[in-house]
Design a protein around this motif. Structure first.
Motif, PDB file in Angstrom:
ATOM      1  N   UNK A   1      66.082  83.873 -34.963  1.00 24.83           N
ATOM      2  CA  UNK A   1      65.457  83.434 -36.217  1.00 24.83           C
ATOM      3  C   UNK A   1      64.181  82.647 -35.934  1.00 24.83           C
ATOM      4  N   UNK A   2      64.253  81.739 -34.990  1.00 26.14           N
ATOM      5  CA  UNK A   2      63.074  80.934 -34.638  1.00 26.14           C
ATOM      6  C   UNK A   2      61.970  81.815 -34.069  1.00 26.14           C
ATOM      7  N   UNK A   3      62.337  82.745 -33.169  1.00 21.93           N
ATOM      8  CA  UNK A   3      61.341  83.643 -32.566  1.00 21.93           C
ATOM      9  C   UNK A   3      60.667  84.520 -33.611  1.00 21.93           C
ATOM     10  N   UNK A   4      61.440  85.056 -34.558  1.00 18.64           N
ATOM     11  CA  UNK A   4      60.881  85.908 -35.612  1.00 18.64           C
ATOM     12  C   UNK A   4      59.969  85.092 -36.514  1.00 18.64           C
ATOM     13  N   UNK A   5      60.399  83.893 -36.894  1.00 13.95           N
ATOM     14  CA  UNK A   5      59.587  83.031 -37.760  1.00 13.95           C
ATOM     15  C   UNK A   5      58.276  82.643 -37.082  1.00 13.95           C
ATOM     16  N   UNK A   6      58.336  82.304 -35.799  1.00 19.16           N
ATOM     17  CA  UNK A   6      57.112  81.955 -35.063  1.00 19.16           C
ATOM     18  C   UNK A   6      56.179  83.157 -34.936  1.00 19.16           C
ATOM     19  N   UNK A   7      56.733  84.341 -34.706  1.00 16.15           N
ATOM     20  CA  UNK A   7      55.905  85.540 -34.628  1.00 16.15           C
ATOM     21  C   UNK A   7      55.258  85.833 -35.975  1.00 16.15           C
ATOM     22  N   UNK A   8      56.004  85.658 -37.056  1.00 15.54           N
ATOM     23  CA  UNK A   8      55.443  85.870 -38.393  1.00 15.54           C
ATOM     24  C   UNK A   8      54.233  84.960 -38.618  1.00 15.54           C
ATOM     25  N   UNK A   9      54.330  83.727 -38.159  1.00 16.33           N
ATOM     26  CA  UNK A   9      53.187  82.808 -38.263  1.00 16.33           C
ATOM     27  C   UNK A   9      52.036  83.267 -37.377  1.00 16.33           C
ATOM     28  N   UNK A  10      52.351  83.586 -36.127  1.00 18.72           N
ATOM     29  CA  UNK A  10      51.303  83.971 -35.176  1.00 18.72           C
ATOM     30  C   UNK A  10      50.554  85.217 -35.633  1.00 18.72           C
ATOM     31  N   UNK A  11      51.282  86.192 -36.202  1.00 16.10           N
ATOM     32  CA  UNK A  11      50.643  87.417 -36.682  1.00 16.10           C
ATOM     33  C   UNK A  11      50.098  87.284 -38.097  1.00 16.10           C
TER      34      UNK A  11
ATOM     35  N   UNK B   1      69.214  84.889 -42.968  1.00 16.97           N
ATOM     36  CA  UNK B   1      69.111  83.707 -43.831  1.00 16.97           C
ATOM     37  C   UNK B   1      68.205  82.651 -43.209  1.00 16.97           C
ATOM     38  N   UNK B   2      68.317  82.454 -41.909  1.00 16.70           N
ATOM     39  CA  UNK B   2      67.466  81.455 -41.269  1.00 16.70           C
ATOM     40  C   UNK B   2      66.000  81.859 -41.317  1.00 16.70           C
ATOM     41  N   UNK B   3      65.689  83.154 -41.170  1.00 14.45           N
ATOM     42  CA  UNK B   3      64.296  83.603 -41.291  1.00 14.45           C
ATOM     43  C   UNK B   3      63.802  83.336 -42.712  1.00 14.45           C
ATOM     44  N   UNK B   4      64.663  83.587 -43.722  1.00  9.81           N
ATOM     45  CA  UNK B   4      64.268  83.298 -45.111  1.00  9.81           C
ATOM     46  C   UNK B   4      63.911  81.825 -45.269  1.00  9.81           C
ATOM     47  N   UNK B   5      64.696  80.951 -44.667  1.00 10.18           N
ATOM     48  CA  UNK B   5      64.496  79.514 -44.808  1.00 10.18           C
ATOM     49  C   UNK B   5      63.332  79.018 -43.941  1.00 10.18           C
TER      50      UNK B   5
ATOM     51  N   UNK C   1      51.747  97.464 -39.817  1.00 13.37           N
ATOM     52  CA  UNK C   1      53.174  97.260 -39.613  1.00 13.37           C
ATOM     53  C   UNK C   1      53.400  96.899 -38.151  1.00 13.37           C
ATOM     54  N   UNK C   2      54.163  95.834 -37.948  1.00 17.42           N
ATOM     55  CA  UNK C   2      54.615  95.456 -36.606  1.00 17.42           C
ATOM     56  C   UNK C   2      56.136  95.482 -36.625  1.00 17.42           C
ATOM     57  N   UNK C   3      56.728  96.009 -35.569  1.00 15.53           N
ATOM     58  CA  UNK C   3      58.182  96.053 -35.443  1.00 15.53           C
ATOM     59  C   UNK C   3      58.543  95.199 -34.235  1.00 15.53           C
ATOM     60  N   UNK C   4      59.507  94.302 -34.422  1.00 12.54           N
ATOM     61  CA  UNK C   4      59.878  93.405 -33.336  1.00 12.54           C
ATOM     62  C   UNK C   4      61.375  93.365 -33.128  1.00 12.54           C
ATOM     63  N   UNK C   5      61.755  92.931 -31.956  1.00 16.30           N
ATOM     64  CA  UNK C   5      63.139  92.620 -31.629  1.00 16.30           C
ATOM     65  C   UNK C   5      63.118  91.444 -30.672  1.00 16.30           C
ATOM     66  N   UNK C   6      64.178  90.648 -30.714  1.00 21.08           N
ATOM     67  CA  UNK C   6      64.301  89.485 -29.839  1.00 21.08           C
ATOM     68  C   UNK C   6      65.457  89.735 -28.879  1.00 21.08           C
ATOM     69  N   UNK C   7      65.175  89.595 -27.606  1.00 17.81           N
ATOM     70  CA  UNK C   7      66.174  89.882 -26.583  1.00 17.81           C
ATOM     71  C   UNK C   7      66.428  88.620 -25.768  1.00 17.81           C
TER      72      UNK C   7
END
Length: 185
Positions: A122-132, A156-160, A45-51
């Motif tokens: 959304x972009x940061x979370x999606x990119x992290x999901x790919x990287x991890x 919604x943007x992360x879903x897409x 499990x990884x927990x993230x936040x974007x600041x």
């Protein structure tokens, strides 16, 4: 022709890597419940936040009056912007992810934290999901999910954009006011 033989062994399920994205308002209980159910031995499990750190905020960080993360004397801020931003993101990130991480640990689930600096969550979370290379992303819904504005939300943007399964956890139910309308949680 022979009949296929069924194995008496249960199927092997590969360990999952779950990414939980929070802004600090994600309700830990349902997140921990779902995450615990998704994990098999060896899962992570990884927990993230974007600041977002507006560059105009940097001078405010350096003022004598600002020190929300430390008790005691005013800290000496680094002179270079990159170090100052990294320190702010790490300190703010700890505050925002701590409720989820503490609840996971109380349930016996260890989790690592990843703090990101950026202006597009959304972009940061999606990119992290790919990287991890995560198997599923868990996000919170802060708006009604079935209206037009919801498609502009981070969830919604992360879903897409992520191309990965996404679990959207709604906020706790709202109580109706005396006049029959619902107030914000």
């Amino acid at each position: 022709m022979s009949t296929p033989r069924l194995s008496s062994q249960p199927p092997t399920i590969a360990p999952m890597h779950v990414l939980i994205a929070t802004t600090g308002v994600l309700t830990p209980g349902p997140v921990v419940d779902f995450t615990s159910r998704l994990l098999t031995p060896g899962g992570r499990v990884s927990v993230t936040t974007v600041i977002e750190v507006p560059r105009t905020f940097l001078e405010h960080l350096r003022t004598e009056s600002w020190h929300p993360f430390e008790d005691g004397p005013t800290p000496r801020w680094p002179e270079d912007d990159a170090t100052l931003i990294a320190r702010y993101v790490e300190e703010r990130g700890h505050r925002l992810t701590e409720p989820v991480i503490s609840s996971l640990e109380a349930a016996g689930v260890s989790a690592g934290a990843v703090f990101l600096e950026g202006g597009d969550p959304a972009k940061s979370i999606s990119e992290l999901a790919d990287r991890l290379d995560v198997d599923v992303v868990v996000v919170g819904a802060t708006r009604q999910i079935f209206d037009q504005s919801a498609w502009e939300s981070v969830s919604a943007r992360v879903m897409i954009e992520s191309g990965r399964p996404v679990l959207v956890v709604p906020p706790p139910p709202r109580e109706p006011a005396q006049n029959g309308t619902y107030s914000a949680p």
